[in-house]
Design a protein around this motif. Structure first.
Motif, PDB file in Angstrom:
ATOM      1  N   PHE A   1       1.643   1.928 -17.965  1.00 56.32           N
ATOM      2  CA  PHE A   1       0.703   2.048 -16.858  1.00 56.32           C
ATOM      3  C   PHE A   1       1.428   2.693 -15.687  1.00 56.32           C
ATOM      4  N   GLU A   2       0.833   3.757 -15.134  1.00 58.46           N
ATOM      5  CA  GLU A   2       1.328   4.371 -13.905  1.00 58.46           C
ATOM      6  C   GLU A   2       0.455   3.820 -12.785  1.00 58.46           C
ATOM      7  N   VAL A   3       1.039   3.049 -11.881  1.00 61.75           N
ATOM      8  CA  VAL A   3       0.279   2.352 -10.862  1.00 61.75           C
ATOM      9  C   VAL A   3       0.532   2.949  -9.491  1.00 61.75           C
ATOM     10  N   SER A   4      -0.547   3.220  -8.757  1.00 63.19           N
ATOM     11  CA  SER A   4      -0.469   3.625  -7.354  1.00 63.19           C
ATOM     12  C   SER A   4      -1.270   2.604  -6.562  1.00 63.19           C
ATOM     13  N   VAL A   5      -0.640   1.939  -5.627  1.00 60.78           N
ATOM     14  CA  VAL A   5      -1.317   0.896  -4.863  1.00 60.78           C
ATOM     15  C   VAL A   5      -2.086   1.555  -3.716  1.00 60.78           C
ATOM     16  N   THR A   6      -3.400   1.394  -3.753  1.00 54.44           N
ATOM     17  CA  THR A   6      -4.238   1.994  -2.716  1.00 54.44           C
ATOM     18  C   THR A   6      -4.614   0.983  -1.639  1.00 54.44           C
ATOM     19  N   GLY A   7      -4.403  -0.300  -1.944  1.00 52.90           N
ATOM     20  CA  GLY A   7      -4.713  -1.319  -0.951  1.00 52.90           C
ATOM     21  C   GLY A   7      -4.294  -2.687  -1.474  1.00 52.90           C
ATOM     22  N   VAL A   8      -4.026  -3.566  -0.543  1.00 58.88           N
ATOM     23  CA  VAL A   8      -3.656  -4.935  -0.892  1.00 58.88           C
ATOM     24  C   VAL A   8      -4.579  -5.855  -0.110  1.00 58.88           C
TER      25      VAL A   8
ATOM     26  N   LYS B   1       0.844  -1.183   0.000  1.00 55.06           N
ATOM     27  CA  LYS B   1       0.000   0.000   0.000  1.00 55.06           C
ATOM     28  C   LYS B   1       0.887   1.243   0.000  1.00 55.06           C
ATOM     29  N   GLY B   2       0.577   2.176  -0.902  1.00 46.83           N
ATOM     30  CA  GLY B   2       1.331   3.427  -1.003  1.00 46.83           C
ATOM     31  C   GLY B   2       2.448   3.368  -2.040  1.00 46.83           C
ATOM     32  N   ASP B   3       2.842   2.176  -2.500  1.00 46.81           N
ATOM     33  CA  ASP B   3       3.889   2.057  -3.521  1.00 46.81           C
ATOM     34  C   ASP B   3       3.387   2.582  -4.859  1.00 46.81           C
ATOM     35  N   LYS B   4       4.337   3.068  -5.672  1.00 46.13           N
ATOM     36  CA  LYS B   4       4.037   3.517  -7.035  1.00 46.13           C
ATOM     37  C   LYS B   4       5.018   2.823  -7.966  1.00 46.13           C
ATOM     38  N   LYS B   5       4.534   2.524  -9.188  1.00 47.30           N
ATOM     39  CA  LYS B   5       5.395   1.837 -10.133  1.00 47.30           C
ATOM     40  C   LYS B   5       4.926   2.140 -11.555  1.00 47.30           C
ATOM     41  N   THR B   6       5.881   2.209 -12.476  1.00 47.78           N
ATOM     42  CA  THR B   6       5.578   2.383 -13.890  1.00 47.78           C
ATOM     43  C   THR B   6       5.806   1.046 -14.579  1.00 47.78           C
ATOM     44  N   LEU B   7       4.803   0.601 -15.327  1.00 51.08           N
ATOM     45  CA  LEU B   7       4.895  -0.664 -16.052  1.00 51.08           C
ATOM     46  C   LEU B   7       4.869  -0.368 -17.551  1.00 51.08           C
ATOM     47  N   ASN B   8       5.952  -0.697 -18.243  1.00 51.56           N
ATOM     48  CA  ASN B   8       6.018  -0.548 -19.697  1.00 51.56           C
ATOM     49  C   ASN B   8       5.751  -1.919 -20.309  1.00 51.56           C
ATOM     50  N   LEU B   9       4.585  -2.049 -20.931  1.00 56.93           N
ATOM     51  CA  LEU B   9       4.144  -3.336 -21.471  1.00 56.93           C
ATOM     52  C   LEU B   9       3.657  -3.162 -22.905  1.00 56.93           C
ATOM     53  N   ALA B  10       3.145  -4.238 -23.457  1.00 63.75           N
ATOM     54  CA  ALA B  10       2.513  -4.195 -24.783  1.00 63.75           C
ATOM     55  C   ALA B  10       1.198  -4.957 -24.682  1.00 63.75           C
ATOM     56  N   PHE B  11       0.190  -4.488 -25.418  1.00 59.52           N
ATOM     57  CA  PHE B  11      -1.072  -5.213 -25.470  1.00 59.52           C
ATOM     58  C   PHE B  11      -0.830  -6.555 -26.167  1.00 59.52           C
ATOM     59  N   PRO B  12      -1.583  -7.576 -25.799  1.00 58.68           N
ATOM     60  CA  PRO B  12      -1.426  -8.878 -26.469  1.00 58.68           C
ATOM     61  C   PRO B  12      -1.699  -8.759 -27.972  1.00 58.68           C
ATOM     62  N   GLU B  13      -1.077  -9.642 -28.757  1.00 57.80           N
ATOM     63  CA  GLU B  13      -1.282  -9.640 -30.214  1.00 57.80           C
ATOM     64  C   GLU B  13      -2.741  -9.911 -30.566  1.00 57.80           C
ATOM     65  N   LYS B  14      -3.415 -10.718 -29.749  1.00 63.98           N
ATOM     66  CA  LYS B  14      -4.824 -11.028 -30.010  1.00 63.98           C
ATOM     67  C   LYS B  14      -5.694 -10.263 -29.011  1.00 63.98           C
ATOM     68  N   TYR B  15      -5.618  -8.954 -29.011  1.00 64.58           N
ATOM     69  CA  TYR B  15      -6.388  -8.110 -28.106  1.00 64.58           C
ATOM     70  C   TYR B  15      -7.729  -7.785 -28.740  1.00 64.58           C
ATOM     71  N   HIS B  16      -8.805  -7.708 -27.917  1.00 75.96           N
ATOM     72  CA  HIS B  16     -10.151  -7.489 -28.463  1.00 75.96           C
ATOM     73  C   HIS B  16     -10.296  -6.153 -29.194  1.00 75.96           C
ATOM     74  N   ALA B  17      -9.559  -5.136 -28.768  1.00 78.20           N
ATOM     75  CA  ALA B  17      -9.556  -3.859 -29.483  1.00 78.20           C
ATOM     76  C   ALA B  17      -8.405  -3.943 -30.490  1.00 78.20           C
ATOM     77  N   GLU B  18      -8.719  -4.332 -31.715  1.00 75.93           N
ATOM     78  CA  GLU B  18      -7.700  -4.640 -32.720  1.00 75.93           C
ATOM     79  C   GLU B  18      -6.714  -3.496 -32.953  1.00 75.93           C
ATOM     80  N   HIS B  19      -7.183  -2.256 -32.836  1.00 73.31           N
ATOM     81  CA  HIS B  19      -6.291  -1.123 -33.085  1.00 73.31           C
ATOM     82  C   HIS B  19      -5.207  -0.990 -31.998  1.00 73.31           C
ATOM     83  N   LEU B  20      -5.360  -1.690 -30.873  1.00 79.55           N
ATOM     84  CA  LEU B  20      -4.361  -1.657 -29.807  1.00 79.55           C
ATOM     85  C   LEU B  20      -3.492  -2.916 -29.762  1.00 79.55           C
ATOM     86  N   ALA B  21      -3.877  -3.944 -30.499  1.00 76.47           N
ATOM     87  CA  ALA B  21      -3.169  -5.229 -30.459  1.00 76.47           C
ATOM     88  C   ALA B  21      -1.685  -5.049 -30.764  1.00 76.47           C
ATOM     89  N   GLY B  22      -0.837  -5.546 -29.842  1.00 75.44           N
ATOM     90  CA  GLY B  22       0.614  -5.503 -30.020  1.00 75.44           C
ATOM     91  C   GLY B  22       1.253  -4.151 -29.765  1.00 75.44           C
TER      92      GLY B  22
END
Length: 171
Positions: free
Chosen positions: A36-43, A10-31
Protein backbone atom coordinates in the motif's frame (compact mmCIF):
# COMPACT_ATOMS: atom_id res chain seq x y z
CA UNK A 1 -2.73 -1.65 8.16
CA UNK A 2 -3.99 0.66 10.90
CA UNK A 3 -0.88 0.11 13.02
CA UNK A 4 1.24 1.26 10.08
CA UNK A 5 -0.61 4.59 10.06
CA UNK A 6 -0.10 5.43 13.72
CA UNK A 7 1.90 8.63 14.20
CA UNK A 8 1.57 9.90 10.62
CA UNK A 9 0.60 13.52 10.04
CA UNK A 10 -1.12 15.35 7.21
CA UNK A 11 1.14 15.34 4.15
CA UNK A 12 3.17 12.26 5.25
CA UNK A 13 3.71 9.39 2.81
CA UNK A 14 4.49 5.80 3.68
CA UNK A 15 4.79 2.40 2.00
CA UNK A 16 3.23 -0.52 3.86
CA UNK A 17 4.30 -4.04 2.86
CA UNK A 18 1.69 -6.40 4.28
CA UNK A 19 -0.15 -9.62 3.53
CA UNK A 20 -3.89 -10.22 3.25
CA UNK A 21 -5.30 -12.27 6.14
CA UNK A 22 -5.42 -16.06 5.63
CA UNK A 23 -9.21 -15.93 5.99
CA UNK A 24 -9.84 -13.06 3.56
CA UNK A 25 -13.26 -12.81 1.85
CA UNK A 26 -11.65 -12.70 -1.60
CA UNK A 27 -10.13 -16.19 -1.46
CA UNK A 28 -7.76 -15.59 -4.38
CA UNK A 29 -6.04 -12.86 -2.29
CA UNK A 30 -5.94 -14.71 1.05
CA UNK A 31 -2.40 -14.78 2.47
CA UNK A 32 -0.93 -12.98 -0.57
CA UNK A 33 1.53 -10.09 -0.14
CA UNK A 34 0.31 -6.58 -0.88
CA UNK A 35 1.92 -3.14 -0.94
CA UNK A 36 0.00 0.00 0.00
CA UNK A 37 1.30 3.45 -0.96
CA UNK A 38 -0.26 5.80 1.58
CA UNK A 39 -0.58 9.59 1.39
CA UNK A 40 -2.16 11.18 4.44
CA UNK A 41 -4.62 13.85 3.36
CA UNK A 42 -6.02 14.53 6.81
CA UNK A 43 -6.06 13.35 10.39
CA UNK A 44 -9.22 13.41 12.48
CA UNK A 45 -9.96 12.43 16.03
CA UNK A 46 -13.16 11.62 17.83
CA UNK A 47 -13.82 13.40 21.06
CA UNK A 48 -16.47 12.28 23.48
CA UNK A 49 -18.59 15.27 24.45
CA UNK A 50 -18.84 16.25 28.10
CA UNK A 51 -22.30 15.59 29.48
CA UNK A 52 -23.29 19.06 30.67
CA UNK A 53 -26.77 20.49 31.26
CA UNK A 54 -26.35 22.53 28.07
CA UNK A 55 -25.40 19.46 26.01
CA UNK A 56 -28.31 17.45 27.43
CA UNK A 57 -30.81 20.22 26.61
CA UNK A 58 -29.30 20.94 23.17
CA UNK A 59 -29.57 17.28 22.13
CA UNK A 60 -33.03 16.86 23.65
CA UNK A 61 -31.84 14.22 26.09
CA UNK A 62 -33.18 15.81 29.25
CA UNK A 63 -32.79 18.85 31.47
CA UNK A 64 -29.65 17.70 33.27
CA UNK A 65 -26.93 15.04 33.18
CA UNK A 66 -28.80 13.29 36.00
CA UNK A 67 -31.93 13.13 33.81
CA UNK A 68 -29.91 11.61 30.97
CA UNK A 69 -28.31 9.02 33.26
CA UNK A 70 -31.73 8.19 34.76
CA UNK A 71 -33.30 7.72 31.31
CA UNK A 72 -30.40 5.54 30.17
CA UNK A 73 -30.62 3.44 33.34
CA UNK A 74 -34.40 3.05 32.93
CA UNK A 75 -33.99 2.11 29.27
CA UNK A 76 -31.31 -0.48 30.07
CA UNK A 77 -33.40 -1.94 32.90
CA UNK A 78 -36.45 -2.17 30.66
CA UNK A 79 -34.39 -3.90 27.96
CA UNK A 80 -32.95 -6.39 30.46
CA UNK A 81 -36.46 -7.13 31.75
CA UNK A 82 -37.74 -7.60 28.20
CA UNK A 83 -34.90 -10.00 27.38
CA UNK A 84 -35.46 -11.95 30.62
CA UNK A 85 -39.21 -12.16 29.93
CA UNK A 86 -38.46 -13.38 26.39
CA UNK A 87 -35.99 -15.99 27.73
CA UNK A 88 -38.54 -17.30 30.25
CA UNK A 89 -41.25 -17.35 27.57
CA UNK A 90 -39.00 -19.36 25.26
CA UNK A 91 -38.26 -21.86 28.04
CA UNK A 92 -41.97 -22.17 28.81
CA UNK A 93 -42.91 -22.66 25.16
CA UNK A 94 -40.16 -25.27 24.75
CA UNK A 95 -41.49 -27.14 27.80
CA UNK A 96 -45.07 -27.02 26.47
CA UNK A 97 -43.92 -28.30 23.07
CA UNK A 98 -41.89 -31.09 24.69
CA UNK A 99 -44.91 -32.18 26.77
CA UNK A 100 -47.29 -32.12 23.79
CA UNK A 101 -47.53 -35.36 21.88
CA UNK A 102 -49.70 -35.36 18.77
CA UNK A 103 -49.81 -36.48 15.19
CA UNK A 104 -50.37 -33.51 12.88
CA UNK A 105 -52.35 -33.93 9.69
CA UNK A 106 -50.19 -33.27 6.60
CA UNK A 107 -52.77 -30.77 5.25
CA UNK A 108 -52.50 -28.73 8.45
CA UNK A 109 -48.70 -28.71 8.16
CA UNK A 110 -48.94 -27.70 4.49
CA UNK A 111 -51.25 -24.80 5.37
CA UNK A 112 -48.96 -23.53 8.15
CA UNK A 113 -45.92 -23.90 5.90
CA UNK A 114 -47.66 -21.76 3.24
CA UNK A 115 -48.44 -19.12 5.88
CA UNK A 116 -44.80 -19.04 6.97
CA UNK A 117 -43.63 -18.67 3.37
CA UNK A 118 -46.15 -15.87 2.77
CA UNK A 119 -44.90 -14.11 5.91
CA UNK A 120 -41.30 -14.44 4.72
CA UNK A 121 -42.17 -13.11 1.26
CA UNK A 122 -44.06 -10.19 2.84
CA UNK A 123 -41.08 -9.31 5.04
CA UNK A 124 -38.70 -9.43 2.08
CA UNK A 125 -41.04 -7.24 0.04
CA UNK A 126 -41.26 -4.76 2.92
CA UNK A 127 -37.45 -4.68 3.03
CA UNK A 128 -37.39 -4.31 -0.77
CA UNK A 129 -35.42 -7.53 -1.20
CA UNK A 130 -35.88 -10.10 -3.92
CA UNK A 131 -36.55 -13.66 -2.80
CA UNK A 132 -33.87 -15.08 -5.11
CA UNK A 133 -31.26 -12.63 -3.75
CA UNK A 134 -32.19 -13.53 -0.17
CA UNK A 135 -31.90 -17.24 -0.94
CA UNK A 136 -28.43 -16.71 -2.40
CA UNK A 137 -27.27 -14.43 0.42
CA UNK A 138 -28.46 -16.86 3.11
CA UNK A 139 -27.05 -19.83 1.15
CA UNK A 140 -30.35 -21.70 1.21
CA UNK A 141 -31.64 -24.13 -1.35
CA UNK A 142 -35.32 -24.73 -2.04
CA UNK A 143 -35.00 -28.03 -0.16
CA UNK A 144 -33.37 -26.52 2.94
CA UNK A 145 -35.89 -23.67 3.08
CA UNK A 146 -38.77 -26.11 2.72
CA UNK A 147 -37.33 -28.28 5.49
CA UNK A 148 -36.89 -25.23 7.79
CA UNK A 149 -40.45 -24.04 7.11
CA UNK A 150 -41.83 -27.54 7.69
CA UNK A 151 -40.01 -27.84 11.04
CA UNK A 152 -41.21 -24.39 12.13
CA UNK A 153 -44.76 -25.24 11.06
CA UNK A 154 -44.61 -28.41 13.16
CA UNK A 155 -43.25 -26.48 16.16
CA UNK A 156 -45.94 -23.79 15.91
CA UNK A 157 -48.84 -26.19 15.54
CA UNK A 158 -47.56 -28.35 18.40
CA UNK A 159 -47.27 -25.26 20.62
CA UNK A 160 -50.79 -24.07 19.70
CA UNK A 161 -52.33 -27.43 20.53
CA UNK A 162 -50.25 -27.67 23.70
CA UNK A 163 -51.37 -24.24 24.91
CA UNK A 164 -54.97 -24.99 23.99
CA UNK A 165 -54.88 -28.26 25.97
CA UNK A 166 -53.16 -26.54 28.91
CA UNK A 167 -55.88 -23.87 28.98
CA UNK A 168 -58.62 -26.49 28.89
CA UNK A 169 -56.95 -28.52 31.64
CA UNK A 170 -56.44 -25.50 33.89
CA UNK A 171 -59.79 -23.90 32.98
Amino acid sequence: FEEGLVGLKKGDKKTLNLAFPEKYHAEHLAGKPVTFEVSVTGVESVQTPVLTPEFAKEKGLGDSPEDVRKRIRESMTAEEERMDRQRRETLLFDAIRAATKLEIAPDLLDEEERRLLEDLLGQLEQQQQKFEDWMQRTKRTTETLRKELREEADRRITLRFGIQQLLEDKK
